[in-house]
Design a protein around this motif. Sequence first.
Motif, mmCIF file in Angstrom:
data_model
loop_
_atom_site.group_PDB
_atom_site.id
_atom_site.type_symbol
_atom_site.label_atom_id
_atom_site.label_comp_id
_atom_site.label_asym_id
_atom_site.label_seq_id
_atom_site.Cartn_x
_atom_site.Cartn_y
_atom_site.Cartn_z
ATOM 1 N N ILE B 614 -16.049 18.758 -36.292
ATOM 2 C CA ILE B 614 -16.005 18.230 -37.661
ATOM 3 C C ILE B 614 -14.700 18.650 -38.336
ATOM 4 O O ILE B 614 -14.313 19.825 -38.260
ATOM 5 C CB ILE B 614 -17.217 18.730 -38.474
ATOM 6 N N LEU B 615 -14.054 17.715 -38.995
ATOM 7 C CA LEU B 615 -12.848 18.027 -39.770
ATOM 8 C C LEU B 615 -13.237 18.221 -41.227
ATOM 9 O O LEU B 615 -14.331 17.833 -41.652
ATOM 10 C CB LEU B 615 -11.817 16.907 -39.614
ATOM 11 N N TYR B 616 -12.313 18.802 -41.975
ATOM 12 C CA TYR B 616 -12.633 19.231 -43.329
ATOM 13 C C TYR B 616 -11.459 18.950 -44.256
ATOM 14 O O TYR B 616 -10.300 19.083 -43.872
ATOM 15 C CB TYR B 616 -12.928 20.736 -43.304
ATOM 16 N N ASP B 617 -11.783 18.547 -45.468
ATOM 17 C CA ASP B 617 -10.739 18.432 -46.497
ATOM 18 C C ASP B 617 -11.344 18.814 -47.840
ATOM 19 O O ASP B 617 -12.567 18.739 -48.026
ATOM 20 C CB ASP B 617 -10.165 17.007 -46.544
ATOM 21 N N ARG B 618 -10.476 19.245 -48.752
ATOM 22 C CA ARG B 618 -10.949 19.619 -50.094
ATOM 23 C C ARG B 618 -9.954 19.072 -51.108
ATOM 24 O O ARG B 618 -8.744 19.135 -50.879
ATOM 25 C CB ARG B 618 -11.042 21.148 -50.215
ATOM 26 N N ASP B 619 -10.466 18.531 -52.196
ATOM 27 C CA ASP B 619 -9.555 18.026 -53.224
ATOM 28 C C ASP B 619 -9.364 19.089 -54.306
ATOM 29 O O ASP B 619 -10.067 20.102 -54.316
ATOM 30 C CB ASP B 619 -10.059 16.673 -53.769
ATOM 31 N N PRO B 620 -8.409 18.885 -55.208
ATOM 32 C CA PRO B 620 -8.118 19.929 -56.202
ATOM 33 C C PRO B 620 -9.307 20.257 -57.100
ATOM 34 O O PRO B 620 -9.379 21.357 -57.653
ATOM 35 C CB PRO B 620 -6.960 19.336 -57.010
ATOM 36 N N SER B 621 -10.257 19.328 -57.259
ATOM 37 C CA SER B 621 -11.419 19.626 -58.115
ATOM 38 C C SER B 621 -12.553 20.266 -57.342
ATOM 39 O O SER B 621 -13.646 20.463 -57.900
ATOM 40 C CB SER B 621 -11.954 18.346 -58.768
ATOM 41 N N GLY B 622 -12.331 20.563 -56.091
ATOM 42 C CA GLY B 622 -13.384 21.232 -55.332
ATOM 43 C C GLY B 622 -14.291 20.288 -54.561
ATOM 44 O O GLY B 622 -15.210 20.741 -53.870
ATOM 45 N N GLY B 623 -14.074 18.987 -54.684
ATOM 46 C CA GLY B 623 -14.817 18.036 -53.842
ATOM 47 C C GLY B 623 -14.471 18.280 -52.386
ATOM 48 O O GLY B 623 -13.343 18.636 -52.059
ATOM 49 N N GLU B 624 -15.477 18.117 -51.519
ATOM 50 C CA GLU B 624 -15.254 18.415 -50.107
ATOM 51 C C GLU B 624 -15.629 17.218 -49.235
ATOM 52 O O GLU B 624 -16.602 16.520 -49.517
ATOM 53 C CB GLU B 624 -16.117 19.598 -49.664
ATOM 54 N N LEU B 625 -14.870 17.046 -48.154
ATOM 55 C CA LEU B 625 -15.202 16.046 -47.148
ATOM 56 C C LEU B 625 -15.418 16.726 -45.808
ATOM 57 O O LEU B 625 -14.567 17.494 -45.355
ATOM 58 C CB LEU B 625 -14.068 15.024 -47.002
ATOM 59 N N LEU B 626 -16.563 16.468 -45.216
ATOM 60 C CA LEU B 626 -16.789 16.804 -43.808
ATOM 61 C C LEU B 626 -16.822 15.477 -43.063
ATOM 62 O O LEU B 626 -17.525 14.545 -43.487
ATOM 63 C CB LEU B 626 -18.121 17.537 -43.623
ATOM 64 N N HIS B 627 -16.063 15.382 -42.001
ATOM 65 C CA HIS B 627 -16.077 14.110 -41.257
ATOM 66 C C HIS B 627 -15.740 14.349 -39.794
ATOM 67 O O HIS B 627 -15.075 15.322 -39.444
ATOM 68 C CB HIS B 627 -15.132 13.074 -41.898
ATOM 69 N N LEU B 628 -16.245 13.443 -38.975
ATOM 70 C CA LEU B 628 -15.880 13.486 -37.558
ATOM 71 C C LEU B 628 -15.538 12.092 -37.092
ATOM 72 O O LEU B 628 -15.913 11.094 -37.714
ATOM 73 C CB LEU B 628 -16.996 14.105 -36.709
ATOM 74 N N TYR B 629 -14.763 12.044 -36.023
ATOM 75 C CA TYR B 629 -14.311 10.775 -35.464
ATOM 76 C C TYR B 629 -14.840 10.614 -34.047
ATOM 77 O O TYR B 629 -15.182 11.595 -33.383
ATOM 78 C CB TYR B 629 -12.782 10.736 -35.388
ATOM 79 N N THR B 630 -14.852 9.361 -33.595
ATOM 80 C CA THR B 630 -15.112 9.102 -32.184
ATOM 81 C C THR B 630 -13.777 8.788 -31.507
ATOM 82 O O THR B 630 -12.774 8.539 -32.184
ATOM 83 C CB THR B 630 -16.029 7.885 -31.990
ATOM 84 N N PRO B 631 -13.760 8.777 -30.187
ATOM 85 C CA PRO B 631 -12.591 8.233 -29.500
ATOM 86 C C PRO B 631 -12.435 6.741 -29.822
ATOM 87 O O PRO B 631 -13.289 6.142 -30.490
ATOM 88 C CB PRO B 631 -12.918 8.437 -28.010
ATOM 89 N N VAL B 632 -11.372 6.142 -29.316
ATOM 90 C CA VAL B 632 -11.120 4.711 -29.495
ATOM 91 C C VAL B 632 -11.892 3.934 -28.442
ATOM 92 O O VAL B 632 -11.923 4.313 -27.269
ATOM 93 C CB VAL B 632 -9.605 4.426 -29.384
ATOM 94 N N PHE B 633 -12.517 2.852 -28.869
ATOM 95 C CA PHE B 633 -13.266 1.977 -27.949
ATOM 96 C C PHE B 633 -12.634 0.592 -27.939
ATOM 97 O O PHE B 633 -12.108 0.132 -28.951
ATOM 98 C CB PHE B 633 -14.732 1.858 -28.389
ATOM 99 N N GLY B 634 -12.737 -0.047 -26.786
ATOM 100 C CA GLY B 634 -12.255 -1.427 -26.688
ATOM 101 C C GLY B 634 -10.785 -1.552 -27.011
ATOM 102 O O GLY B 634 -10.330 -2.615 -27.433
ATOM 103 N N GLY B 635 -10.044 -0.449 -26.857
ATOM 104 C CA GLY B 635 -8.596 -0.494 -27.023
ATOM 105 C C GLY B 635 -8.103 -0.432 -28.442
ATOM 106 O O GLY B 635 -6.895 -0.295 -28.686
ATOM 107 N N ARG B 636 -9.009 -0.481 -29.436
ATOM 108 C CA ARG B 636 -8.488 -0.580 -30.798
ATOM 109 C C ARG B 636 -9.372 0.017 -31.884
ATOM 110 O O ARG B 636 -8.878 0.359 -32.956
ATOM 111 C CB ARG B 636 -8.252 -2.069 -31.116
ATOM 112 N N VAL B 637 -10.665 0.104 -31.661
ATOM 113 C CA VAL B 637 -11.545 0.476 -32.775
ATOM 114 C C VAL B 637 -12.200 1.844 -32.547
ATOM 115 O O VAL B 637 -12.338 2.303 -31.416
ATOM 116 C CB VAL B 637 -12.639 -0.596 -33.016
ATOM 117 N N PHE B 638 -12.564 2.491 -33.613
ATOM 118 C CA PHE B 638 -13.280 3.752 -33.508
ATOM 119 C C PHE B 638 -14.199 3.898 -34.706
ATOM 120 O O PHE B 638 -14.212 3.042 -35.606
ATOM 121 C CB PHE B 638 -12.308 4.936 -33.383
#
Lengths: 672, 672
Positions: B614-638
């Motif tokens: 899981i990746l993480y980001d935080r904005d200056p107001s303290g809002g947080e994002l947790l997110h994860l990605y998949t590999p690329v499928f079909g040569g272009r999409v994820f």
Amino acid sequence: MRRSIATVCVSGTLDDKLTAAAAAGFDGIELFENDLVVSPWSPAEIRRRCADLGLTIDLYQPFRDFEAVPDELLKANLSRAERKFGVMAELGTDTVLVCSSVSPAAVDDDDLAAAHLSLLADRAAAHGMRIAYEALAWGRHVSTWDHSWRIVQRAGHPALGLCLDSFHVLSREVPPDDIAGITPGKIFFLQLADAPHLRMDVLQWSRHHRLFPGQGAFDLPRFLGLVLSAGYDGPLSLEVFNDIFRQSDPARTAVDAMRSLTLLEDRLAPLPAVPLTSPAPTSPAHLALPAPASAAPASTPLRDSPASAALRVSPASAALRVSPASAAPRVSPAVPLADRPGVRRLPPAPRLTGHAFTEFAVDGHSGPELRTALRGLGFAHTGQHRTKPVELWEQGACRIVLNSAVTHPGPAAISAFAVTSENPPLSLARAEALSAPAHPNVREPGEAELAAITAPDGTSVFVTHPGDDWRSDFLPTGTASGPGAGLLTVDHLGLTQPFDHFDEAGLFYHSVLGLDHLPTEEYAAPYGLMRSRAVADPRRTVRVALTVALLRRGEWAPAVSDPQHVAFATADLIATAQALSLPPLPVPANYYADLAARFGLTDDFVATLREHGILYDRDPSGGELLHLYTPVFGGRVFFEITERRAGYDRFGEPNAPVRMAAQRHRRLTTTS
Amino acid sequence: MRRSIATVCVSGTLDDKLTAAAAAGFDGIELFENDLVVSPWSPAEIRRRCADLGLTIDLYQPFRDFEAVPDELLKANLSRAERKFGVMAELGTDTVLVCSSVSPAAVDDDDLAAAHLSLLADRAAAHGMRIAYEALAWGRHVSTWDHSWRIVQRAGHPALGLCLDSFHVLSREVPPDDIAGITPGKIFFLQLADAPHLRMDVLQWSRHHRLFPGQGAFDLPRFLGLVLSAGYDGPLSLEVFNDIFRQSDPARTAVDAMRSLTLLEDRLAPLPAVPLTSPAPTSPAHLALPAPASAAPASTPLRDSPASAALRVSPASAALRVSPASAAPRVSPAVPLADRPGVRRLPPAPRLTGHAFTEFAVDGHSGPELRTALRGLGFAHTGQHRTKPVELWEQGACRIVLNSAVTHPGPAAISAFAVTSENPPLSLARAEALSAPAHPNVREPGEAELAAITAPDGTSVFVTHPGDDWRSDFLPTGTASGPGAGLLTVDHLGLTQPFDHFDEAGLFYHSVLGLDHLPTEEYAAPYGLMRSRAVADPRRTVRVALTVALLRRGEWAPAVSDPQHVAFATADLIATAQALSLPPLPVPANYYADLAARFGLTDDFVATLREHGILYDRDPSGGELLHLYTPVFGGRVFFEITERRAGYDRFGEPNAPVRMAAQRHRRLTTTS
């Protein structure tokens, strides 16, 4: 001297970057933190990979927003630093770049900054590491090299020194002269970058428009001389943020970078034996925005004299004091820097004397078109190659070679050109030393030996001696080269450059052939903005005009793709135009109406220009250009004929859009 | 209101430009002189061509460096002007733009400038023509609209008025409010351009970075309202210098331009009933460089009052005097501008309520990859289309359609997406009015009727009602959509835009669907710089993140070409990650080491993130994002899965380079 390159200079993931740096012959790298963060390799694996490639990791960078902050934040920053020291230990690198803070939390207090940096240096020293403090040109409170040096002096910590970055120094108003007076050993790291003069925010200028030394407008030989005078013996390290380099082939960018450093080292001239405290004669500071209202050069040399060293206070002390500066001007060292051991010198660039020939690759479609065009321009087909389907066409000292031995049919192209040099072997040795090795021309027994180097656009550049008898490879056709239409010699070549390699091409011709850069011109053409920058020898016997689209062209592209041309010189363009049997490119009547209004030319003169399809330009000193163009032949190439008057030294760039529109109009009207 | 466009806005030769302007529905053009000069058509032919296309020539421009010069030069300038009046007569246009001088020969003397402009207006009047005087933001002595207005007032000549250009006005520090007080009839021409806020030299900003209204940061509805309040009834004319528009398909640029004007007209709001002399609440002036030390707003309204009119002196007189300004504040007109006759209104943008489905075009190679991925993400294959090789996959409110009816095999692509609207017919009517007509979906009898509009990247955008039963076109497979991995809804779509059409795309979604622009983000990715700008509805039920390379990518391109992705929202990403049967994209350990240092996160939390990729980001107001990605499928999409905490409103852009490097690493390691 060791040569290093920051990973941020080139495109790709860390693997691409390390491979490219090693292949180009660099000794070390600066590891940009983001390249580490996105790498699947652990720091120890990166260390091994670098060792395998023969690269040292000379710097870890950047560590941001550290100093002169409230206690709470300082504590967090020190903890952040400890984590980075851990990473550095695994990487096996001992120097970290700490750039001056841009944080709103930082206060304007040199004592506090020095105290905090001393604390950080204590921590670094405990790991056997050291801190290289750099004044970012847009630092919140510390933005000039002399200010960072005052803080380093106040701290007086053995593990704290300076990082000097030529961009940050030369983009600001403080002259660099006093750098020579920095205490030996206190410059921990040197970063080199060039840049064009741009009127823009200094941060954006730095982040998007840096160039390798020799590609921009900064006097880097002088800057490097000053740094070496201060006893710096660390790596010469390139740190160039450039939008184009960030997305182009890293292997090529790294070679371009190495060529740049090689040239810079060669340029190291002896420093003048004058006090270095005088202001720099020309400072680009006024070009940096925002400019302070008044920028008085620092008049006091900032040196860590023995007297001030005795006054050093404990780094951790809250009562840090400024060291009194010595008032004695520092003079340059007696030994010219060029003689310094370790400085590698290039074979000098021999004088060039002209264009020997220009070769076009043609096929069954473009060959006949080119022949008709040359005939129309007054050329004679004088020779036929002994063994190849190659023709020689001549007029005056203009020689065109048509080479039909192409393997892939396609548009006609300038496949090669030859210049004459007073010493071709020396020219080729210089090219070799600049990572542009010559390859022998494919030839049969008994044929003249010609060696060519490959320019960034793929064109072969031959270097011949004026006495070389390369024409003996051609059997005379029996047709003599007569006066034709009065074309005397090649005025210049016009070569569109690949988008990714425009600055590389400029540096190639500048360094390898010793040609000077002429000023860059930008203009709006029918299909988008264009940039043009010519290179030429001082006597203007060899000129190559390099052009590129300001943005890489995309799906809507009605223009000729990568056009090329040869411009021939005449002493009397009107007489030449009358002698041509080829109709020149038609020029719109509107152009002449505007010309008359713009330059206040007489109606008679404009009528004469118009009659012959001649375009006109005038420079601010009154130099004049008369020139005409042909249509495009073989899908890509065209010719120009020029008459330069009163020292005109440009290329008629304002007329290029007229030519492009006219060439398109002709394509539309002749193909329909 | 008539709509006009300057020929400089679009690429090509004059023929291309006129054709594009007419096809997009413009009523007239401003003829940029260079377009005339390079044209093979005579002025009379251009006039005829415009007439054939239904275009009027509303302005000839620019005439430069005219006023406040020594007598000798004035004479030459008047002679130059006479030639241009001749051209204008042939063109059949009566207004010429004279921009304030940038010549070193010009002096700072308003009386002299007014006298010279009066002379010029005399000459123009003799031809039945008039002079529209414009303050260039970088004019040597006259650089603000109020200064140009003072000069026009001093001249007091009926054939001399103002040209107001929104860029020149809004890029400077003088507030535009008093424009509403300009004497009716004295604004001869209005040029409209938007621009982003940039810290750079104002000339470069203007020449390279202008945008169409609605694409930048200027408040153009308010500006236009002020100009209309002054009684202006000439054309609304776009004058946009933009490097990208200069080289992209003129037909598309002209449609983009027309869409921009349509939206601007619709946005014309009633002016506030407060005195217009108060300073503008937010002025972008401080962003313009170089900024003067102090920029006091003009506090006196500049009006041509009856009293001052009586004081007018002869234009040719050497003793010109300033008219005393009225001290009475001017108030806005009583009638709201929106009700002004001739103002065209758009159907309002209905409220959007979410993403209905996202359709992927797949072939025999990418289809199986996508199915595996969807299964791994917890989706169920719930439906099969009655007549087409199209599958419906569902989880929560997330619906993915896999369409195998592709005619050309290739990488998988997001071929369509559907949003729900409270009033789809109104949404489509609005799109139609904005030059984005809907086309009916190809369908069989009995199938749900869905109409789509085509986005600038070619994606079909369906607008459906939440009650629409489009799923009845699918026969149930018998597999039910279960809780899966806890994916609730589509968080956003990520769509790489074609280089030439990034700003067009932003305006398309903004105008057609009524989505707001979120702030633009730029970041350094492994293969070059990237720009990202999302559009979203106010309640964030529909978000589309548009990305583009800052430079069009070239020959070195190891990145996925034009990647696209769907991000799904979860309420608990850690639980979702545990429920996935698809391994997420591996994230480097170095990333987590840096994360800990950067954000001061606890070791436990970082370990949990790391465990699940899981990746993480935080904005200056303290809002947080947790997110994860998949590999690329079909040569272009994820795919991406996001958990937004505490109002986080960005897209984790700092983590995009980590994703790109990891996706490339995976490609290299899985294909070798």
